[in-house]
Write an enzyme that holds these catalytic residues in place. Sequence first.
Site, PDB file in Angstrom:
ATOM      1  N   GLY A 243       0.838  -1.205   0.000  1.00 20.13           N
ATOM      2  CA  GLY A 243       0.000   0.000   0.000  1.00 20.13           C
ATOM      3  C   GLY A 243       0.867   1.245   0.000  1.00 20.13           C
ATOM      4  O   GLY A 243       2.003   1.226  -0.483  1.00 20.13           O
ATOM      5  N   SER A 244       0.323   2.311   0.580  1.00 20.56           N
ATOM      6  CA  SER A 244       1.008   3.598   0.523  1.00 20.56           C
ATOM      7  C   SER A 244       2.227   3.635   1.454  1.00 20.56           C
ATOM      8  O   SER A 244       2.323   2.861   2.419  1.00 20.56           O
ATOM      9  CB  SER A 244       0.042   4.707   0.940  1.00 20.56           C
ATOM     10  N   GLY A 248       2.743   2.100   5.210  1.00 20.43           N
ATOM     11  CA  GLY A 248       3.892   1.244   5.484  1.00 20.43           C
ATOM     12  C   GLY A 248       4.718   1.746   6.654  1.00 20.43           C
ATOM     13  O   GLY A 248       5.210   0.966   7.475  1.00 20.43           O
ATOM     14  N   GLU A 265       5.792  -3.576   0.683  1.00 18.83           N
ATOM     15  CA  GLU A 265       5.814  -3.293  -0.757  1.00 18.83           C
ATOM     16  C   GLU A 265       4.975  -2.035  -0.929  1.00 18.83           C
ATOM     17  O   GLU A 265       3.755  -2.093  -0.991  1.00 18.83           O
ATOM     18  CB  GLU A 265       5.246  -4.490  -1.500  1.00 18.83           C
ATOM     19  N   CYS A 299       1.707  -0.082  -8.676  1.00 21.36           N
ATOM     20  CA  CYS A 299       2.842   0.532  -7.985  1.00 21.36           C
ATOM     21  C   CYS A 299       4.022   0.621  -8.933  1.00 21.36           C
ATOM     22  O   CYS A 299       4.941   1.404  -8.718  1.00 21.36           O
ATOM     23  CB  CYS A 299       3.188  -0.224  -6.716  1.00 21.36           C
TER      24      CYS A 299
HETATM   25  C1  UN1 Z   1       1.500  -3.740  -7.679  1.00 18.15           C
HETATM   26  O1  UN1 Z   1       1.164  -2.829  -8.424  1.00 18.15           O
HETATM   27  O2  UN1 Z   1       1.319  -3.674  -6.439  1.00 18.15           O
HETATM   28  O3  UN1 Z   1       5.050  -5.757 -12.045  1.00 18.15           O
HETATM   29  C2  UN1 Z   1       2.085  -5.017  -8.165  1.00 18.15           C
HETATM   30  C3  UN1 Z   1       3.827  -5.550 -12.123  1.00 18.15           C
HETATM   31  C4  UN1 Z   1       2.886  -6.592 -11.562  1.00 18.15           C
HETATM   32  C5  UN1 Z   1       2.735  -6.433 -10.092  1.00 18.15           C
HETATM   33  C6  UN1 Z   1       2.365  -5.049  -9.646  1.00 18.15           C
HETATM   34  N1  UN1 Z   1       3.392  -7.899 -11.868  1.00 18.15           N
HETATM   35  O4  UN1 Z   1       3.365  -4.561 -12.652  1.00 18.15           O
END
Ligand code: UN1
Length: 519
Positions: A243-244, A248, A265, A299
Amino acid sequence: MADDRIRNIFSSLRLAEDPRVSLDVEAPQAPAGRVYTLNPTTGRPLASVRLDSKDETLGAIAASTDAFKRWREVPAPERGQVVRAIGERLRSFKEPLGELVTLEMGKLRSEGLGEVQETIDIADFAVGLSRQLPGQVFPSERAGHRMFEQWLPLGPIGVITAFNFPNAVWGWNAMLAAIAGDTTIWKPSLFAPLVAIATNHVADEVATEMGHPGVFSLVIGTDDEVGETLVQDKRVPLISATGSCRMGRHVSQNVAARLGRCLLELGGNNAVIVEPDADLDLAIKSILFGSVGTCGQRCTSTRRLLLHESIADDFEARLASAFAQVRLGDPLESDTLVGPLVHSAAQDQFLSALDAAKEQGAEILAGGRKAEVNGSDGQPLGGAFVHPALVRAPASGDLPIAMDETFAPILYTFRYKTLEQAIDMQNSVDQGLSSAIFTSTIAASERFLAPSGAGSDCGLAYVNTGTSGAEIGGAFGGEKDTGGGRESGSDAWKAYMRRQTCTINFGGDFQLAQGIEFG
Ligand code: UN1
């Protein structure tokens, strides 16, 4: 989107049979103790879901702790067979589950299916791993002694996931945790609880059929009632949270206070560098998918574009016309390229980031507005659609808003003179998740991946391919404010186990290391 299509997805996944789910969405607001989960394409509720309380979360932790004590006794290869069966069952549910991802968070149907495929892939990977989990053997300095390490199950793992990968990020964690001998307690995003219910149902049903109830559990609720309870509880040795950065930081500080472990993450602010010698057609396609794909809600989405000054004007012009042409629409329809944002608040954040950019001297080259999108019946769909924005930073390169991650399709362009300067710009943000360079020279590529560490400072570094769309075989995660965690492939499994260094004295003589004499 036809209501019978929604009904089919719900009935294939037996969602209405789940005691938490109600299809009664007539009231303007969900009744107390429940939340509506919305279809981002229409902005209308799909169902209401009952929220778990703090007490129910404590109960789930207790049950998961009991299940862990049984599950850790099952040999790892046999645990792998349970994960194999889960992967098989997910294969048979790939279509409705993928479509449910689309229905509840708005990514394209092919991406929804791709996400379930990612979970199937990690299940396959975990099955193989269940026959390894290798520890090392070390030579002892003492005669008649043997020294080695072994990896042991850790405990019930708290898995906190975000709305944007409501299936795969659970998969990365839960499949590895399961072969490691751990149980999982999953707290999904309140913007995608139906995907979590359907997914956990598959895993729990398979495991229960094979004699292992309680390995996979789910708690759905607010950060205060559910998230905080998991974070504070010493029985949960590892919290894996996506998340953000703000979330985190809170999780990390609170888990650290009880000396627990975190796997984080968090946000990214990913840049692509385009060198003058790059294959520009390839770069355009990759950058377009990276920045507007998933409506900019990965992300790993591409947020900053660093262009060599000699190609910048032409490249921007080509990209601006590609941005202007992307087809917005219902993400379940095959000709749609960009679906809706997850909710109207995300639309507001998109617009206010663009206002800030303009105030800071940037120029909007394409898009940057709300969009009204009609369905196949010609009526407005009603969801939070936007025209993806291409934004040129002022010539000074000074654009503070581009240092933040706005979870929406905005791509800021900057110009550079030398590759050194481009790498500095790419590394100048707080986050360190993903990065890419487009070039046809080994020298530039090697500079970007320099073994000294002086190149990209991110956890993921790509050459001639975009910042998003990682495969499961490598470890996934990033540095700095991204949180330092690694999930998915490579040796990420070690995060879900505890290491024990073992020394056996088989010679029978009393000997101390470091040559110490005693008595
Ligand atoms: C995410 O956005 O939290 O590499 C994960 C990627 C994907 C996973 C993204 N396999 O864009």
